[in-house]
Design an enzyme around this catalytic site. Structure first.
Site, PDB file in Angstrom:
ATOM      1  N   HIS A   1      -4.034  -2.231  -6.861  1.00  0.00           N
ATOM      2  CA  HIS A   1      -3.315  -0.968  -7.277  1.00  0.00           C
ATOM      3  C   HIS A   1      -4.653  -0.097  -7.813  1.00  0.00           C
ATOM      4  O   HIS A   1      -5.242  -0.736  -8.575  1.00  0.00           O
ATOM      5  CB  HIS A   1      -2.466  -1.501  -8.467  1.00  0.00           C
TER       6      HIS A   1
ATOM      7  N   ASP B   1       0.868  -1.242   0.061  1.00  0.00           N
ATOM      8  CA  ASP B   1       0.091  -0.016  -0.052  1.00  0.00           C
ATOM      9  C   ASP B   1       0.935   1.291  -0.141  1.00  0.00           C
ATOM     10  O   ASP B   1       0.314   2.317   0.546  1.00  0.00           O
ATOM     11  CB  ASP B   1      -0.884   0.059   1.079  1.00  0.00           C
TER      12      ASP B   1
END
Length: 430
Positions: free
Chosen positions: A41, A13
Site C-alpha cells: 500500500h 493495485d
C-alpha cells in the site's frame, strides 16, 4: 454508524492505500484480516510517501489502534524491518498502537525458500507469486503444523512444534533435492526474534469485540483484490487466502454481523500482475500508454503491471461475491485524453454470450470480451473535488460503470493526493 470493510474489487493495485488512509482518519481501529507482506500500500500524507506491506494503514495515524488479525500470515523479520523503516520516517509504533493476533501463523525462512523454488523450477508451472512464502505458510496452517505467534512464548513447545513441522518439510525438501532445515538453528532464530514480536501479541478477537461493543469505529483493511481470492478468483492464478469481504469476520475473530458497510475499490481501468487470464488486456500502444500514465509498477516487487480496459463483468461478479454496498472509483484521470474508451460488458464463449467469468481454467483462457464503446473526454479530471469540476463525458462514463456493475460510487478519486476525492457517501455514516 457502521464498521467498514475495504476490499479490492479487481486483481489488486486498485488504489486502496489512499482510500483506506482517508477512512482511517475517521476510524478508531484499523484491522488487517488476510494475506501477508505480499501486497503493498502506498500512502501520501502531507507530501510524505509511506510504503506499507504488512502493517495496517492506521499506523501512520496518531490515535488509531492498528491490528493484525489471525487471518494474516506474519513474517516476523519483515515486520521488525517495516517498523524500523517507518521509524526512520518519524512514525513510532509501540504495543499501544499495534496489536498482533496471538493465533496468527508465522512465515518462516523455509516457506520463502519453498515458494522461490516452486516459482523458478519450472516456468510452465509458475503462478506469479512474490516468492515471500505466503502460500507455503498457509499450507502449514491448514495442515495443522504451523508455528504461531503464541508459540514464541514457550521454548519447549516451540521445539516440539518445529520437530513436527520439519518432519513434513524435510521429507519434501529431500524429494526436491533441497538442503534440509536444521531444527536447532531454526529454533535459535525464532527465539532471537521473539522478544521483538511478543510485546505486540494479544487476544485480538476479544480486543475487537470489546471495541465493537463500545461503539468504536472499526475499519477492516483488505489486501490484494477479490479476483485473487483462493475460492472466487481466477484459480489457480490466485493468492492463498480468502479476500472477499466475508473474510474480514473470519480473519479477525468477529461475527459476520460486525462487518457493516462493504466498500469495493475499483480502478477506472483494469490491471493485473503476474500470470493468469486477463480478458481485456491491451498489449498494444494503448495498454502501454495506460501503464505509463498510471505508473503501473508493483509496490512490493516493482513488476510491471498488465493493463486493459475496464471489465464490468468481473467487477459485477465481485460486487456479488463480496456483497459490495458501494465503490470507490480510482484513477479516473488516467483516462483523460482518450478519444474513445471501451468497457467490457460480458464475454463470448463458444458462440454464447455469458455475463460472468467461468470457473473453468480452460474457459477463462478462451473467453473473448464483449465491448461497448463510449466517447472519451479531452478536459482534465485530475484534482477534481466535485462533480461540477468533471467533464460531462467523464460523468457519463462513471454512471455507465454504476449501471453495469450494480453498485453506486461512494467516493471518486482523481489523483494520489488524499484531498483530491469526490465524496458521495461516507461509508461510516451508513
Amino acid at each position: 454508524m457502521a464498521n467498514v470493510v475495504v476490499v479490492g474489487a479487481q486483481w489488486g493495485d486498485e488504489g486502496k492505500g489512499k482510500i483506506v488512509d482517508w477512512l482511517a482518519e475517521q476510524a478508531d481501529v484499523v484491522v488487517r484480516f488476510q494475506g501477508g507482506h505480499n501486497a503493498g500500500h502506498t500512502l501520501v500524507i502531507d507530501g510524505t510517501t509511506y510504503k506499507l506491506s504488512l502493517l495496517p494503514s492506521g499506523v501512520v495515524r496518531g490515535g488509531t489502534l492498528s491490528v493484525i488479525g489471525n487471518g494474516v500470515v506474519v513474517d516476523p523479520w519483515h515486520l521488525v524491518d517495516e517498523i524500523a523503516r517507518l521509524g526512520q520516517q518519524g512514525v513510532t509504533i509501540t504495543p499501544e498502537t499495534l496489536r498482533i493476533a496471538d493465533n496468527a501463523t508465522l512465515i518462516l525462512p523455509l516457506h520463502r525458500e519453498l515458494d522461490h523454488f516452486r516459482e523458478t523450477a519450472n516456468a510452465t508451472l509458475r503462478i506469479g507469486t512474490t516468492k515471500r512464502g505466503i502460500g507455503p505458510a498457509y499450507e502449514d496452517k491448514v495442515g495443522r503444523r504451523a508455528i504461531r505467534v503464541v508459540d514464541l512464548a514457550d521454548a519447549d513447545l516451540l521445539g516440539a512444534k518445529i520437530e513436527r513441522l520439519l518432519a513434513h518439510h524435510n521429507a519434501l525438501r529431500r524429494g526436491l533435492g533441497i538442503e534440509e532445515v536444521d531444527g536447532a538453528a531454526l529454533k535459535t532464530e525464532l527465539l532471537a526474534i521473539a522478544p521483538r514480536i511478543l510485546p505486540f501479541a494479544d487476544t485480538v478477537w476479544a480486543l475487537l469485540d470489546e471495541a465493537r461493543r463500545a461503539g468504536r469505529r472499526i475499519l477492516f483493511e483488505g489486501a490484494q483484490g477479490a479476483l485473487l481470492d483462493v475460492d472466487h478468483g481466477t484459480y489457480p492464478y490466485v493468492t492463498s487466502s480468502n479476500i472477499v469481504a466475508a473474510q474480514a469476520a473470519t480473519g479477525s475473530g468477529l461475527g459476520p454481523s460486525a462487518i457493516g458497510y462493504v466498500l469495493g475499490i475499483v480502478k477506472a481501468y483494469t490491471t493485473r500482475v503476474g500470470e493468469g487470464p486477463f480478458p481485456t488486456e491491451l498489449t498494444d500502444a494503448i495498454g502501454e500508454k495506460i501503464g505509463e500514465r498510471g505508473r503501473e509498477f508493483g509496490v512490493v516487487t516493482g513488476r510491471k503491471r498488465r493493463c486493459g480496459w475496464f471489465d464490468a463483468a468481473l467487477v459485477r461478479q465481485t460486487v456479488r461475491t463480496s456483497g459490495i454496498d458501494g465503490i470507490a472509483l480510482t484513477k479516473l484521470d488516467i483516462l483523460d485524453g482518450f478519444e474513445t474508451i471501451k468497457i467490457c460488458t460480458g464475454y463470448r464463449l463458444d458462440g454464447r454470450i455469458i455475463d460472468h467469468l467461468p470457473a473453468s481454467q480452460a474457459d477463462q483462457a478462451r473467453v473473448e470480451p464483449v465491448y461497448e464503446t463510449i466517447d472519451g473526454w479531452f478536459e482534465t479530471t485530475a484534482g477534481a473535488r466535485s462533480w461540477a469540476e468533471l467533464p460531462a463525458q467523464a460523468i457519463k462514463y462513471v454512471r455507465r460503470i454504476e449501471e453495469l456493475i450494480g453498485a453506486t460510487v461512494a467516493l471518486l478519486s482523481t489523483s494520489p493526493e488524499r484531498d483530491d476525492t469526490i465524496l458521495v457517501h461516507n461509508p461510516f455514516e451508513d
